[in-house]
Write a protein that holds these residues in place. Structure first.
Motif, short mmCIF file in Angstrom:
data_model
loop_
_atom_site.label_atom_id
_atom_site.label_comp_id
_atom_site.label_asym_id
_atom_site.label_seq_id
_atom_site.Cartn_x
_atom_site.Cartn_y
_atom_site.Cartn_z
N ALA A 51 0.85 -1.19 0.00
CA ALA A 51 0.00 0.00 0.00
C ALA A 51 0.88 1.24 0.00
N GLY A 52 0.58 2.19 -0.85
CA GLY A 52 1.34 3.43 -0.94
C GLY A 52 2.53 3.37 -1.88
N ALA A 53 2.83 2.21 -2.42
CA ALA A 53 3.96 2.08 -3.34
C ALA A 53 3.61 2.69 -4.68
N MET A 54 4.55 3.36 -5.29
CA MET A 54 4.46 3.89 -6.65
C MET A 54 3.20 4.70 -6.93
N PRO A 55 2.94 5.77 -6.19
CA PRO A 55 1.73 6.55 -6.44
C PRO A 55 1.72 7.23 -7.81
N GLY A 56 2.88 7.39 -8.44
CA GLY A 56 2.95 8.03 -9.75
C GLY A 56 2.82 7.08 -10.91
N LEU A 57 2.70 5.79 -10.64
CA LEU A 57 2.63 4.81 -11.73
C LEU A 57 1.31 4.92 -12.47
N ARG A 58 1.40 5.10 -13.78
CA ARG A 58 0.20 5.20 -14.61
C ARG A 58 0.03 3.99 -15.52
N ARG A 59 1.13 3.32 -15.84
CA ARG A 59 1.06 2.17 -16.75
C ARG A 59 1.99 1.07 -16.26
N LEU A 60 1.49 -0.16 -16.28
CA LEU A 60 2.27 -1.34 -15.92
C LEU A 60 2.17 -2.32 -17.08
N ASP A 61 3.33 -2.69 -17.62
CA ASP A 61 3.40 -3.70 -18.68
C ASP A 61 4.03 -4.96 -18.11
N ILE A 62 3.38 -6.08 -18.31
CA ILE A 62 3.93 -7.39 -17.93
C ILE A 62 4.05 -8.19 -19.21
N LEU A 79 5.24 -16.18 -13.89
CA LEU A 79 4.46 -15.37 -12.96
C LEU A 79 3.13 -16.08 -12.72
N GLU A 80 2.87 -16.39 -11.46
CA GLU A 80 1.75 -17.26 -11.11
C GLU A 80 0.40 -16.55 -11.08
N MET A 81 0.41 -15.26 -10.77
CA MET A 81 -0.84 -14.53 -10.65
C MET A 81 -0.58 -13.04 -10.85
N MET A 82 -1.65 -12.28 -10.94
CA MET A 82 -1.56 -10.84 -11.03
C MET A 82 -0.77 -10.34 -9.81
N PRO A 83 0.00 -9.27 -9.94
CA PRO A 83 0.77 -8.79 -8.79
C PRO A 83 -0.09 -8.66 -7.54
N ASN A 84 0.37 -9.28 -6.46
CA ASN A 84 -0.32 -9.21 -5.18
C ASN A 84 -0.26 -7.76 -4.70
N GLY A 85 -1.39 -7.15 -4.49
CA GLY A 85 -1.44 -5.76 -4.06
C GLY A 85 -1.63 -4.79 -5.21
N ILE A 86 -1.90 -5.29 -6.42
CA ILE A 86 -2.12 -4.39 -7.56
C ILE A 86 -3.27 -3.43 -7.27
N GLU A 87 -4.17 -3.84 -6.40
CA GLU A 87 -5.28 -2.96 -6.03
C GLU A 87 -4.82 -1.70 -5.30
N HIS A 88 -3.59 -1.70 -4.79
CA HIS A 88 -3.02 -0.52 -4.13
C HIS A 88 -2.54 0.53 -5.13
N LEU A 89 -2.42 0.17 -6.38
CA LEU A 89 -1.98 1.12 -7.40
C LEU A 89 -3.19 1.91 -7.87
N LYS A 90 -3.59 2.88 -7.07
CA LYS A 90 -4.83 3.62 -7.28
C LYS A 90 -4.82 4.51 -8.51
N ASN A 91 -3.65 4.95 -8.96
CA ASN A 91 -3.56 5.88 -10.08
C ASN A 91 -3.24 5.22 -11.41
N ILE A 92 -3.15 3.91 -11.41
CA ILE A 92 -2.81 3.22 -12.65
C ILE A 92 -3.96 3.36 -13.65
N GLU A 93 -3.60 3.65 -14.89
CA GLU A 93 -4.59 3.87 -15.94
C GLU A 93 -4.59 2.76 -17.00
N HIS A 94 -3.44 2.09 -17.14
CA HIS A 94 -3.33 1.11 -18.22
C HIS A 94 -2.47 -0.07 -17.76
N LEU A 95 -3.00 -1.24 -17.91
CA LEU A 95 -2.28 -2.49 -17.64
C LEU A 95 -2.16 -3.23 -18.95
N VAL A 96 -0.92 -3.56 -19.34
CA VAL A 96 -0.68 -4.28 -20.58
C VAL A 96 -0.12 -5.66 -20.23
#
Length: 110
Positions: A40-51, A57-74
């Motif tokens: 929680a609170g990690a990377m508040p400026g992150l807008r896009r995450l590409d995997i 990788l076994e599952m979606m990043p644990n805690g991805i729900e904490h990335l409140k400002n993310i706009e695009h997941l690729v």
């Protein structure tokens, strides 16, 4: 985070420090990566995450729900079992990514 590009043998990535740097993070071809944890609170400026092509990788990043400002997941060239976890009906990780306005899924060779 600039040194992550040299960590091909990375197995677990834990993102917990507050980070105000670049607005995009790409995890690409990390063959041994199995788990990503986002505090929680990690990377508040992150807008896009590409995997990309992180085949173990076994599952979606644990805690991805904490990335409140993310706009695009690729998600590109990931196993079908990974995609299944965010499908509209019955996907176990769906609730954790519903806050992301745009999710792009691209299927690669595998």
């Amino acid at each position: 985070l600039g040194k992550l590009t040299q960590l091909r043998r990375l197995g677990i990535l834990k993102l917990k420090e507050e980070w105000h740097g670049s607005l995009k993070l790409t995890l690409c071809q990390l063959e041994r990566l199995q788990v990503v944890r986002v505090a929680a609170g990690a990377m508040p400026g992150l807008r896009r995450l590409d995997i990309v092509a992180c085949h173990n990788l076994e599952m979606m990043p644990n805690g991805i729900e904490h990335l409140k400002n993310i706009e695009h997941l690729v998600l590109w060239d990931m196993p079908s079992t990974f995609f299944d976890k965010i499908e509209q009906y019955g996907g176990e990780d769906l609730a954790r990514v519903q806050h992301i306005p745009t999710i792009t899924r691209a299927y690669g060779e595998s």
